[in-house]
Design a protein around this motif. Structure first.
Motif, PDB file in Angstrom:
ATOM      1  N   ARG A  27      78.947  67.754  34.716  1.00 42.80           N
ATOM      2  CA  ARG A  27      78.512  68.831  34.721  1.00 42.80           C
ATOM      3  C   ARG A  27      76.936  68.713  34.838  1.00 42.80           C
ATOM      4  NH1 ARG A  27      78.610  73.792  30.138  1.00 42.80           N
ATOM      5  NH2 ARG A  27      77.238  75.306  31.387  1.00 42.80           N
ATOM      6  N   VAL A  28      76.003  69.449  35.428  1.00 43.55           N
ATOM      7  CA  VAL A  28      74.690  69.360  35.667  1.00 43.55           C
ATOM      8  C   VAL A  28      73.985  70.530  35.326  1.00 43.55           C
ATOM      9  CG1 VAL A  28      72.805  69.240  37.271  1.00 43.55           C
ATOM     10  CG2 VAL A  28      74.854  67.453  37.421  1.00 43.55           C
ATOM     11  N   LEU A  29      72.916  70.402  34.459  1.00 47.79           N
ATOM     12  CA  LEU A  29      72.169  71.704  34.239  1.00 47.79           C
ATOM     13  C   LEU A  29      70.671  71.532  34.721  1.00 47.79           C
ATOM     14  CD1 LEU A  29      72.046  74.380  32.593  1.00 47.79           C
ATOM     15  CD2 LEU A  29      70.760  73.135  30.606  1.00 47.79           C
ATOM     16  N   ARG A  30      70.420  72.542  35.890  1.00 51.51           N
ATOM     17  CA  ARG A  30      69.285  72.288  36.592  1.00 51.51           C
ATOM     18  C   ARG A  30      68.229  73.220  36.025  1.00 51.51           C
ATOM     19  NH1 ARG A  30      71.269  74.474  42.232  1.00 51.51           N
ATOM     20  NH2 ARG A  30      72.080  75.650  40.817  1.00 51.51           N
ATOM     21  N   VAL A  31      67.242  72.593  35.328  1.00 52.17           N
ATOM     22  CA  VAL A  31      66.120  73.370  34.689  1.00 52.17           C
ATOM     23  C   VAL A  31      64.899  73.415  35.550  1.00 52.17           C
ATOM     24  CG1 VAL A  31      64.577  73.116  32.834  1.00 52.17           C
ATOM     25  CG2 VAL A  31      67.246  72.855  32.445  1.00 52.17           C
ATOM     26  N   GLY A  32      64.417  74.558  35.836  1.00 50.46           N
ATOM     27  CA  GLY A  32      63.083  74.717  36.422  1.00 50.46           C
ATOM     28  C   GLY A  32      61.977  74.908  35.309  1.00 50.46           C
ATOM     29  N   ILE A  69      63.500  70.895  24.165  1.00 51.81           N
ATOM     30  CA  ILE A  69      64.496  71.758  23.966  1.00 51.81           C
ATOM     31  C   ILE A  69      65.597  72.002  24.896  1.00 51.81           C
ATOM     32  CG2 ILE A  69      65.121  74.470  23.237  1.00 51.81           C
ATOM     33  CD1 ILE A  69      63.395  73.279  21.085  1.00 51.81           C
ATOM     34  N   ALA A  70      65.197  71.737  26.047  1.00 55.30           N
ATOM     35  CA  ALA A  70      66.257  71.802  27.221  1.00 55.30           C
ATOM     36  C   ALA A  70      67.048  70.514  27.038  1.00 55.30           C
ATOM     37  CB  ALA A  70      65.517  71.700  28.492  1.00 55.30           C
ATOM     38  N   LYS A  71      66.575  69.394  26.706  1.00 53.00           N
ATOM     39  CA  LYS A  71      67.206  68.153  26.418  1.00 53.00           C
ATOM     40  C   LYS A  71      68.455  68.223  25.570  1.00 53.00           C
ATOM     41  CE  LYS A  71      65.255  64.098  25.954  1.00 53.00           C
ATOM     42  NZ  LYS A  71      64.110  63.339  25.573  1.00 53.00           N
ATOM     43  N   ARG A  72      68.037  69.016  24.421  1.00 56.95           N
ATOM     44  CA  ARG A  72      69.196  69.279  23.201  1.00 56.95           C
ATOM     45  C   ARG A  72      70.084  70.310  23.663  1.00 56.95           C
ATOM     46  NH1 ARG A  72      64.687  67.161  21.305  1.00 56.95           N
ATOM     47  NH2 ARG A  72      64.263  66.165  19.191  1.00 56.95           N
ATOM     48  N   VAL A  73      69.706  71.327  24.398  1.00 55.75           N
ATOM     49  CA  VAL A  73      70.615  72.420  25.085  1.00 55.75           C
ATOM     50  C   VAL A  73      71.557  71.511  26.058  1.00 55.75           C
ATOM     51  CG1 VAL A  73      70.776  74.262  26.547  1.00 55.75           C
ATOM     52  CG2 VAL A  73      69.169  74.206  24.545  1.00 55.75           C
ATOM     53  N   ALA A  74      71.253  70.657  26.816  1.00 56.85           N
ATOM     54  CA  ALA A  74      71.891  69.968  27.730  1.00 56.85           C
ATOM     55  C   ALA A  74      73.131  69.074  27.110  1.00 56.85           C
ATOM     56  CB  ALA A  74      71.160  69.230  28.893  1.00 56.85           C
ATOM     57  N   ASP A  75      72.359  68.180  26.168  1.00 56.01           N
ATOM     58  CA  ASP A  75      73.211  67.658  25.353  1.00 56.01           C
ATOM     59  C   ASP A  75      74.532  68.214  24.573  1.00 56.01           C
ATOM     60  OD1 ASP A  75      73.924  64.995  24.284  1.00 56.01           O
ATOM     61  OD2 ASP A  75      73.392  65.891  22.211  1.00 56.01           O
ATOM     62  N   GLU A  80      74.502  66.983  32.118  1.00 54.43           N
ATOM     63  CA  GLU A  80      73.433  66.096  32.563  1.00 54.43           C
ATOM     64  C   GLU A  80      72.188  67.042  32.942  1.00 54.43           C
ATOM     65  OE1 GLU A  80      72.059  63.006  35.930  1.00 54.43           O
ATOM     66  OE2 GLU A  80      73.962  64.136  36.217  1.00 54.43           O
ATOM     67  N   LEU A  81      71.109  66.690  32.330  1.00 55.05           N
ATOM     68  CA  LEU A  81      69.694  67.572  32.439  1.00 55.05           C
ATOM     69  C   LEU A  81      68.965  66.950  33.811  1.00 55.05           C
ATOM     70  CD1 LEU A  81      67.817  69.702  31.425  1.00 55.05           C
ATOM     71  CD2 LEU A  81      66.671  67.715  30.129  1.00 55.05           C
ATOM     72  N   LYS A  82      68.619  68.075  34.497  1.00 58.26           N
ATOM     73  CA  LYS A  82      67.969  67.801  35.879  1.00 58.26           C
ATOM     74  C   LYS A  82      66.577  68.561  35.730  1.00 58.26           C
ATOM     75  CE  LYS A  82      71.257  65.475  38.729  1.00 58.26           C
ATOM     76  NZ  LYS A  82      71.852  65.243  39.950  1.00 58.26           N
TER      77      LYS A  82
END
Length: 272
Positions: A27-32, A69-75, A80-82
């Motif tokens: 799974r990938v979480l694409r963050v802008g 914060i996004a890193k912790r949410v993705a984890d 996977e954080l992108k």
């Protein structure tokens, strides 16, 4: 034959289970994010143990409170954080076009933005206090209240409170907005504007780069805004993702959030 069928069922069962696990890990979480609004988000050219590579800028890395914060949410949600760098005014359009899954970019949940996207719970606990930044030797250096800025040329960042709040300054000259906070500072420093509205708590970072500027903390005056705080932005139909993010945010204590913010302020200060 029975033993063979039993063996095949076992193989299929193991394969199916492995497939489910693989899909979850894949799974990938694409963050802008904007990458231009420290201490929430900025861009670096050297990899560290805390920043994240930018997917659309080779050799560049995203850092800041939003990124942490996004890193912790993705984890927390098993993704996977992108991180993708997007100009501020294009963040919401990019989200609606499904180019990203969520916005983590110091964005406030204003009523105007809620017409287009949905927001999670707030993830930044501090209450932002806005002040005014002027030139130390300028004619507005001794101003103390909003009415003292009559005739001042204000410039803001487009589509932000830093621009719309200018209309709350009586008699101010509202210059055309620019597209980044950095450009606001540049215009003020070059005397192409007399003042900008900004976060009073992080003005000290600006002063290190622009020593000719002076913060004005308003006495008794305050700007009025309609928002709860800094939130992650998602598409209005993505309620499940919003719920997942809220669940992840709930695991980050106020103490931990403050520790992260303090760490990011220190890091950005050292990099200026």
């Amino acid at each position: 034959m029975k033993n063979f069928l039993l063996f095949m069922c076992l193989i299929i069962g193991i394969s199916s289970y492995a497939g489910v696990k693989f899909a979850k890990n894949d799974r990938v979480l694409r963050v802008g994010t904007e990458c231009d609004y420290a201490p929430n988000n900025w861009e670096e050219n050297v990899a560290t143990n805390s920043n994240v590579p930018l997917e659309n800028a080779q050799g560049r890395y995203a850092e800041g409170y939003d990124i942490q914060i996004a890193k912790r949410v993705a984890d927390s949600i098993g993704a996977e954080l992108k991180v993708i760098k997007i100009e501020w005014e294009n963040l919401i359009p990019a989200l609606k076009r499904h180019e990203i899954d969520v916005i983590f970019s110091g964005m406030l949940d204003t009523s105007e933005r809620k017409k287009f996207i949905a927001f999670t719970e707030t993830y930044e606990d501090r209450t932002t206090e806005y002040g005014i930044l002027v030139q130390k030797d300028g004619k507005f250096a001794d101003a103390k209240k909003l009415t003292d800025f009559k005739g001042a040329r204000f410039v803001g960042q487009a589509d932000t409170n830093l621009d719309t709040a200018i209309d709350q300054v009586p008699g101010a000259i509202h210059l055309p907005p620019v597209d980044t906070a950095s450009k606001m500072l540049e215009k003020l420093s070059k005397n192409e504007a007399d003042a900008i509205i900004t976060d009073i708590e992080i003005i000290s970072m600006y002063n290190k780069t622009y020593p000719n500027l002076k913060p004005i903390k308003l006495n008794g005056d305050a700007f009025v805004f309609d928002y709860s705080g800094v939130c992650a932005g998602v598409r209005q139909e993505d309620k499940k993702l919003a719920d997942e993010i809220n669940g992840a945010l709930a695991k980050i204590s106020k103490r931990e959030r403050q520790r992260i913010m303090d760490q990011m302020i220190t890091k950005e200060w050292d990099n200026i």
